[in-house]
Design a protein around this motif. Structure first.
Motif, PDB file in Angstrom:
ATOM      1  N   PRO A 121      38.098  37.088  37.696  1.00 12.68           N
ATOM      2  CA  PRO A 121      38.308  37.751  38.682  1.00 12.68           C
ATOM      3  C   PRO A 121      38.985  37.296  40.084  1.00 12.68           C
ATOM      4  O   PRO A 121      39.876  37.849  40.612  1.00 12.68           O
ATOM      5  CB  PRO A 121      37.143  38.584  39.126  1.00 12.68           C
ATOM      6  CG  PRO A 121      36.014  37.583  38.841  1.00 12.68           C
ATOM      7  CD  PRO A 121      36.525  36.749  37.397  1.00 12.68           C
ATOM      8  N   SER A 122      38.764  35.907  40.258  1.00 16.10           N
ATOM      9  CA  SER A 122      39.221  35.328  41.504  1.00 16.10           C
ATOM     10  C   SER A 122      39.332  33.700  41.132  1.00 16.10           C
ATOM     11  O   SER A 122      38.874  33.287  40.011  1.00 16.10           O
ATOM     12  CB  SER A 122      38.420  35.489  42.803  1.00 16.10           C
ATOM     13  OG  SER A 122      38.242  36.699  43.018  1.00 16.10           O
ATOM     14  N   GLU A 149      46.302  42.909  34.249  1.00 16.33           N
ATOM     15  CA  GLU A 149      45.925  42.389  33.207  1.00 16.33           C
ATOM     16  C   GLU A 149      44.449  42.623  32.652  1.00 16.33           C
ATOM     17  O   GLU A 149      43.833  42.164  31.637  1.00 16.33           O
ATOM     18  CB  GLU A 149      46.016  40.866  33.211  1.00 16.33           C
ATOM     19  CG  GLU A 149      47.365  40.272  33.211  1.00 16.33           C
ATOM     20  CD  GLU A 149      47.356  38.765  33.625  1.00 16.33           C
ATOM     21  OE1 GLU A 149      47.848  38.029  32.852  1.00 16.33           O
ATOM     22  OE2 GLU A 149      46.786  38.382  34.782  1.00 16.33           O
ATOM     23  N   VAL A 150      43.718  42.925  33.844  1.00 14.63           N
ATOM     24  CA  VAL A 150      42.388  43.350  33.745  1.00 14.63           C
ATOM     25  C   VAL A 150      41.809  44.269  32.481  1.00 14.63           C
ATOM     26  O   VAL A 150      40.844  44.083  31.817  1.00 14.63           O
ATOM     27  CB  VAL A 150      41.551  43.736  35.060  1.00 14.63           C
ATOM     28  CG1 VAL A 150      40.262  43.957  34.600  1.00 14.63           C
ATOM     29  CG2 VAL A 150      41.860  42.493  36.022  1.00 14.63           C
ATOM     30  N   PRO A 151      42.599  45.458  32.286  1.00 12.86           N
ATOM     31  CA  PRO A 151      42.304  46.282  31.153  1.00 12.86           C
ATOM     32  C   PRO A 151      42.184  45.571  29.688  1.00 12.86           C
ATOM     33  O   PRO A 151      41.435  45.969  28.980  1.00 12.86           O
ATOM     34  CB  PRO A 151      43.212  47.524  31.340  1.00 12.86           C
ATOM     35  CG  PRO A 151      43.449  47.195  32.815  1.00 12.86           C
ATOM     36  CD  PRO A 151      43.655  45.839  33.251  1.00 12.86           C
ATOM     37  N   PHE A 185      32.682  39.433  37.750  1.00  9.53           N
ATOM     38  CA  PHE A 185      33.198  40.660  38.270  1.00  9.53           C
ATOM     39  C   PHE A 185      32.177  41.481  39.167  1.00  9.53           C
ATOM     40  O   PHE A 185      32.480  41.907  40.225  1.00  9.53           O
ATOM     41  CB  PHE A 185      33.778  41.648  37.270  1.00  9.53           C
ATOM     42  CG  PHE A 185      35.192  41.379  36.966  1.00  9.53           C
ATOM     43  CD1 PHE A 185      36.355  42.106  37.714  1.00  9.53           C
ATOM     44  CD2 PHE A 185      35.659  40.697  36.043  1.00  9.53           C
ATOM     45  CE1 PHE A 185      37.533  41.712  37.436  1.00  9.53           C
ATOM     46  CE2 PHE A 185      36.898  40.329  35.686  1.00  9.53           C
ATOM     47  CZ  PHE A 185      37.936  41.155  36.148  1.00  9.53           C
ATOM     48  N   LEU A 186      30.816  41.428  38.693  1.00  7.25           N
ATOM     49  CA  LEU A 186      29.926  42.161  39.385  1.00  7.25           C
ATOM     50  C   LEU A 186      29.532  41.465  40.687  1.00  7.25           C
ATOM     51  O   LEU A 186      28.960  41.957  41.697  1.00  7.25           O
ATOM     52  CB  LEU A 186      28.790  42.320  38.443  1.00  7.25           C
ATOM     53  CG  LEU A 186      28.773  42.947  37.199  1.00  7.25           C
ATOM     54  CD1 LEU A 186      27.496  43.154  36.354  1.00  7.25           C
ATOM     55  CD2 LEU A 186      28.813  44.713  37.589  1.00  7.25           C
ATOM     56  N   PHE A 207      34.866  46.868  36.185  1.00  6.87           N
ATOM     57  CA  PHE A 207      35.251  45.839  34.889  1.00  6.87           C
ATOM     58  C   PHE A 207      34.244  46.422  33.855  1.00  6.87           C
ATOM     59  O   PHE A 207      34.401  46.538  32.554  1.00  6.87           O
ATOM     60  CB  PHE A 207      35.367  44.597  35.222  1.00  6.87           C
ATOM     61  CG  PHE A 207      35.693  43.764  33.984  1.00  6.87           C
ATOM     62  CD1 PHE A 207      37.060  43.854  33.411  1.00  6.87           C
ATOM     63  CD2 PHE A 207      34.793  43.098  33.372  1.00  6.87           C
ATOM     64  CE1 PHE A 207      37.461  43.061  32.363  1.00  6.87           C
ATOM     65  CE2 PHE A 207      35.075  42.123  32.132  1.00  6.87           C
ATOM     66  CZ  PHE A 207      36.249  42.317  31.659  1.00  6.87           C
ATOM     67  N   ALA A 208      32.973  46.109  34.030  1.00  6.04           N
ATOM     68  CA  ALA A 208      31.713  46.338  33.159  1.00  6.04           C
ATOM     69  C   ALA A 208      31.710  47.815  32.575  1.00  6.04           C
ATOM     70  O   ALA A 208      31.565  48.090  31.563  1.00  6.04           O
ATOM     71  CB  ALA A 208      30.513  46.197  33.947  1.00  6.04           C
ATOM     72  N   VAL A 209      32.167  48.874  33.451  1.00  5.78           N
ATOM     73  CA  VAL A 209      31.982  50.172  32.876  1.00  5.78           C
ATOM     74  C   VAL A 209      32.982  50.404  32.043  1.00  5.78           C
ATOM     75  O   VAL A 209      32.935  51.239  31.093  1.00  5.78           O
ATOM     76  CB  VAL A 209      32.167  51.286  34.196  1.00  5.78           C
ATOM     77  CG1 VAL A 209      32.347  52.625  33.483  1.00  5.78           C
ATOM     78  CG2 VAL A 209      30.797  51.146  35.082  1.00  5.78           C
ATOM     79  N   GLU A 210      34.412  49.723  32.406  1.00 10.08           N
ATOM     80  CA  GLU A 210      35.324  49.862  31.615  1.00 10.08           C
ATOM     81  C   GLU A 210      35.296  49.156  30.354  1.00 10.08           C
ATOM     82  O   GLU A 210      35.494  49.891  29.161  1.00 10.08           O
ATOM     83  CB  GLU A 210      36.735  49.496  32.270  1.00 10.08           C
ATOM     84  CG  GLU A 210      37.414  50.346  33.468  1.00 10.08           C
ATOM     85  CD  GLU A 210      38.377  49.747  34.014  1.00 10.08           C
ATOM     86  OE1 GLU A 210      39.124  48.819  33.589  1.00 10.08           O
ATOM     87  OE2 GLU A 210      38.963  50.631  34.672  1.00 10.08           O
ATOM     88  N   ALA A 211      34.798  47.871  30.184  1.00 12.02           N
ATOM     89  CA  ALA A 211      34.492  47.105  29.064  1.00 12.02           C
ATOM     90  C   ALA A 211      33.399  48.012  28.068  1.00 12.02           C
ATOM     91  O   ALA A 211      33.594  48.170  26.889  1.00 12.02           O
ATOM     92  CB  ALA A 211      33.770  46.012  29.184  1.00 12.02           C
TER      93      ALA A 211
END
Length: 361
Positions: A121-122, A149-151, A185-186, A207-211
Motif C-alpha cells: 500500500p505504501s 492497480e489496487v483492484p 492495508f488495514l 481493500f479487505a472488503v473488496e478482496a
C-alpha cells in the motif's frame, strides 16, 4: 475418567458438517515443488491430519506477485490446480474437510524469490528480514500500488478461490493476518496512502472488503473465511486503533454471510470478546499468539469456547501430533515438535511423526 470437552461435539459450518470443533491452522512448511506445485508428501501430510473438524492449508499464493516465501505452493496456474487434486482427494478419502488459505505476501517478499519487485500500500519496507532462495535478506522497499492497480491485487484472491474449488478444496480462507498484504492495508503503520484506500478506518478496510467480496462473488460466502490478527504488529504492520478498525471491518463483512472469521489471540482478550459479540457468524479462535513459544492445548481451547468461540484452531501442535484430535479427546500429552525441521524440506519432521498415541498415554 476424562471429562468430555465441547471440542468434540459436531458443528454445522455453513452446511459443512464438522465432526468436531478442532481446526488445523494454516502453517507454512516449505515443501512445495518447483513452480509452486503440491507434492505427494503434502497429500500424505494433510491426510494424516484429516480427523480435524476442518483443515486450513498452508498459505497459498494467489499470484506470482503474491508469493512471499520460496518453496510455497500456488493456485494461479493450471498445473498448480492439478497438483492439488491428489491432496484434496486424500483428505476427503480419509473423511476430512479442507479449505485453502490464500496468502498474498505484499511487501513481505523479495525479487530473488519471485523475479518481481514486491508491492504494498505504501513504499515502506517490512520490519526485519525475509526468506529468499539463498537465505535471509533485508526486506526491500515495496513499490506503492497506484490507485488503479489496487483492484487487480484484490481480485487475485477471487481468481485463486475459483481455482481452489476446481482443485477440490471445500472452501478458502483469505489470509488477512500476520502482516501480509491485507494487514498492510488495514494497519496505519504500513498504509500511509491518501487516496480511497488509506487514511481513515473506512478507507483502510476497503481493500479487505473488496478482496472478500470478490471471493464471495466467485465461490459464495459459504465457502469463504478470513483470518485476522488484530493489533499483532507482525512484520511492522503496526495498528494504533485495532478495536475500531476490526469492529468496522466485521460490520462491513457481516452482510456477506461468510463461513467464518478466524481470529488470532494477538490483542487483549477484552478486544477479542468485543469482536466475538460484534460478529454474527461462526468464529474460529487461535488461542496462542504466533510469537509465543507455547502450544495451544485443551485448556486454552475450552477457555475460548466458554467465551463464545465456535471452533478453535491449533497450529504447531498439529505438526508433531497427526492424532491431535484424539489426544485432546482423552487429554493425553501433546508431543513436542522439532523446530529445526519446520522449513527444512523433505519428509523428516513432516510426515514421519507417529499417528497413534504412545502406550503410556
Amino acid at each position: 475418567m476424562t471429562t468430555p470437552s465441547p471440542l468434540h461435539t459436531s458443528y454445522d459450518l455453513a452446511g459443512l458438517t464438522l465432526p468436531n470443533r478442532v481446526v488445523m491452522a494454516p502453517m507454512t512448511r516449505v515443501r512445495a515443488a518447483a513452480d509452486g506445485l503440491a507434492t505427494p508428501s503434502m497429500a500424505t501430510y494433510y491426510a494424516q491430519r484429516a480427523t480435524a473438524g476442518l483443515i486450513v492449508s498452508e498459505g497459498v499464493q494467489p499470484s506470482l506477485q503474491g508469493q512471499s516465501n520460496p518453496g510455497t505452493p500456488g493456485l494461479h496456474t493450471d498445473e498448480q490446480v492439478a497438483s492439488w487434486r491428489p491432496v484434496t482427494d486424500a483428505v476427503h478419502a480419509n473423511g476430512g474437510r479442507i479449505f485453502a488459505q490464500l496468502m498474498h505476501g505484499g511487501r513481505v517478499s523479495h525479487p530473488d524469490t519471485t523475479g518481481l519487485h514486491p508491492v504494498g500500500p505504501s513504499a515502506i519496507p517490512a520490519t526485519g528480514q525475509v526468506f529468499t532462495p539463498t537465505g535471509m535478506a533485508d526486506a526491500p522497499v515495496p513499490r506503492e500500488l497506484a490507485t488503479d492497480e489496487v483492484p487487480a491485487e484484490a481480485s487475485s484472491y477471487a481468481d485463486a478461490a475459483t481455482r481452489a474449488v476446481d482443485a477440490g478444496f471445500d472452501g478458502v480462507e483469505l489470509h488477512g493476518a500476520n502482516g501480509y498484504l491485507i494487514t498492510q492495508f488495514l494497519a496505519s503503520g504500513s498504509n500511509r496512502r491518501t487516496d480511497r484506500y488509506g487514511g481513515s478506518v473506512a478507507n483502510r478496510i476497503r481493500f479487505a472488503v473488496e478482496a472478500v467480496s470478490g471471493v464471495v462473488d466467485a465461490v459464495g460466502g459459504r465457502r469463504t473465511g478470513i483470518r485476522l490478527s488484530p493489533g499483532s504488529g507482525i512484520w511492522g504492520a503496526e495498528e494504533t486503533d485495532a478495536r475500531e478498525t476490526y469492529l468496522a471491518l466485521l460490520a462491513e463483512l457481516a452482510p456477506l454471510d461468510l463461513a467464518y472469521v478466524h481470529l488470532e489471540a494477538t490483542t487483549d482478550e477484552d478486544v477479542l470478546v468485543d469482536l466475538r459479540r460484534a460478529w454474527p457468524g461462526t468464529l474460529v479462535v487461535n488461542p496462542v499468539h504466533p510469537g509465543s513459544p507455547k502450544q495451544a492445548d485443551r485448556e486454552a481451547a475450552d477457555h475460548w469456547l466458554g467465551l463464545g468461540a465456535d471452533l478453535v484452531s491449533f497450529g504447531r501442535a498439529f505438526i508433531s501430533n497427526p492424532d491431535l484430535v484424539e489426544r485432546l479427546r482423552v487429554n493425553a500429552p501433546i508431543a513436542p515438535f522439532d523446530q529445526a525441521t519446520w522449513y527444512a524440506g523433505g519428509d523428516r519432521g513432516y510426515v514421519d511423526y507417529p499417528t497413534h498415541l504412545p502406550e503410556t498415554a
